[in-house]
Design a protein around this motif. Structure first.
Motif: not given
Length: 381
Positions: A140-143, A148-152, A160-161, A286-290
């Motif tokens: 995650l920190n790499h992205v 180029i990271g978005g809002n997720g 993200s768009i 954060a994506n609402q799954h386990v």
């Protein structure tokens, strides 16, 4: 850091140290103190951890004089350290040191971790869940650090768009040895293409001081629509964002990659079944799954306790089949697939496993598969 290096820190009150010298890799010790007292163990530990990062080279001797010290660059945050008190200065420098950075140009991202007391298991070493958390955090920190990271979490701007997210379909870890409480490790990660519509992410975990490789991992990712929960092709705009970061390198050799199909377990073929496993709210990501890491603990619920006590898991391969939500109840199934007694004195990662198991997590209601897994175990020395 080679030899003796220092930056000048402006502490209020007495100067607590003169300089730090390299000893045993990157761990430093105080050579002399004008106050006549050696800094506390906690202060020395902070300074040792600061030196673990290649971002800043730290020793204590006075005041900050610019960003270049002995010809070495000092991170911007370190320049501000001198404005803080003794305790806060060490804390601020430590936080700075634990940030990740790019190595090998923009292709490989490296992050430093310290094994904490709540990240170890009964045998006082890091758990498989801990290792997976380190892999996930570094990815995650790499992205985010790539620009180029978005809002997720882990998404690019173009993803993200389009309301797209990455989901992992398969991951394999090979563990040479498990780190202990207080050990400092470094995690390297990079990405490459996986077929036409997938991405492969690899990791290598090293002992920070000896540079010994202690864990390798590889994974495959695809794109899912966040709202419809359906898989889709990688849009060309997204591909153009990630292609400049592709590195044609594998952490696990072709000969060691677990590419064999993992068999499906049933009530008849499973030796052990553990039912009633319920996801909690804090198990959601954060994506609402386990969260992917949570599945490991549930898989181990059906492993014989004797195996958990007497063996180390040396390899784990996970195949993710479907999402799991908080409202679902799960069942964990396990069955031995092979028993090959090897040389217990051979600690090579190429050693044949003493035990192999096949696992499956399924929904308790309709029996639909969530995860298939395979693990290999060696007897503890």
């Amino acid at each position: 850091m080679a030899g003796t290096a220092s930056i000048r820190l402006n502490f209020p009150g007495k100067l607590i140290g003169r300089k730090l010298e390299k000893q045993n890799g990157d761990i430093l010790h105080v050579a002399s103190c004008s106050s006549g007292k050696t800094p506390s163990l906690s202060d020395q530990r902070r300074l040792s951890l600061v030196s673990a990062s290649a971002q800043i080279d730290v020793g204590i001797s006075g005041t900050v004089n610019g960003k270049e010290v002995n010809g070495k660059h000092v991170a911007e945050e370190a320049v501000q350290v001198g404005k803080l008190g003794n305790e806060n200065a060490a804390d601020a420098a430590l936080v700075t040191s634990l940030h990740g950075r790019f190595v090998e140009s923009k292709f490989v991202y490296r992050q430093i971790f310290v094994i904490r007391s709540y990240e170890i298991g009964p045998d006082k070493t890091a758990t498989m869940e801990t290792l997976m958390n380190f892999l996930q955090e570094t990815a995650l920190n790499h992205v985010t650090s790539s620009g180029i990271g978005g809002n997720g979490f882990g998404t690019t701007r173009e993803m993200s768009i389009r309301k797209l997210i990455w989901v992992v379909t398969r991951i394999q870890l090979q563990v040479q040895r498990y780190s202990s409480w207080g050990d400092v490790i470094e995690v390297d990660t990079w990405v490459d293409a996986a077929g036409k519509n997938g991405m492969r992410r690899d990791w290598v975990i090293r002992d920070h001081h000896t540079k010994e490789i202690i864990t390798k991992a590889t994974s495959t990712w695809v794109i899912m629509n966040r709202e419809t929960r359906k898989l889709c092709k990688i849009p060309e705009e997204v591909r153009q964002e990630v292609v400049p970061f592709y590195l044609n390198r594998s952490s696990i050799s072709t000969e060691q990659t677990d590419s064999e199909k993992i068999d499906k377990l049933t009530d008849d073929t499973a030796e052990r079944i553990r039912s009633g496993l319920a996801p909690r709210w804090n198990d959601m990501d954060a994506n609402q799954h386990v969260n992917n890491v949570k599945y490991i603990g549930w898989i181990l619920e059906s492993v014989p306790i004797k195996v958990l006590e007497d063996c180390n898991m040396t390899s784990m391969t996970l195949e993710y089949r479907r999402e799991c939500r908080q409202s679902n109840l799960l069942e964990s199934l396990t069955s031995p697939t092979a028993r090959v007694i090897g040389d217990s004195n051979n600690n090579s990662i190429n050693r044949k496993p003493d035990l192999q198991y096949t696992h499956m997590l399924r929904l308790q209601g309709d029996k639909k598969e969530v995860v298939r897994a395979r693990t290999e175990w060696n007897l503890k020395p």
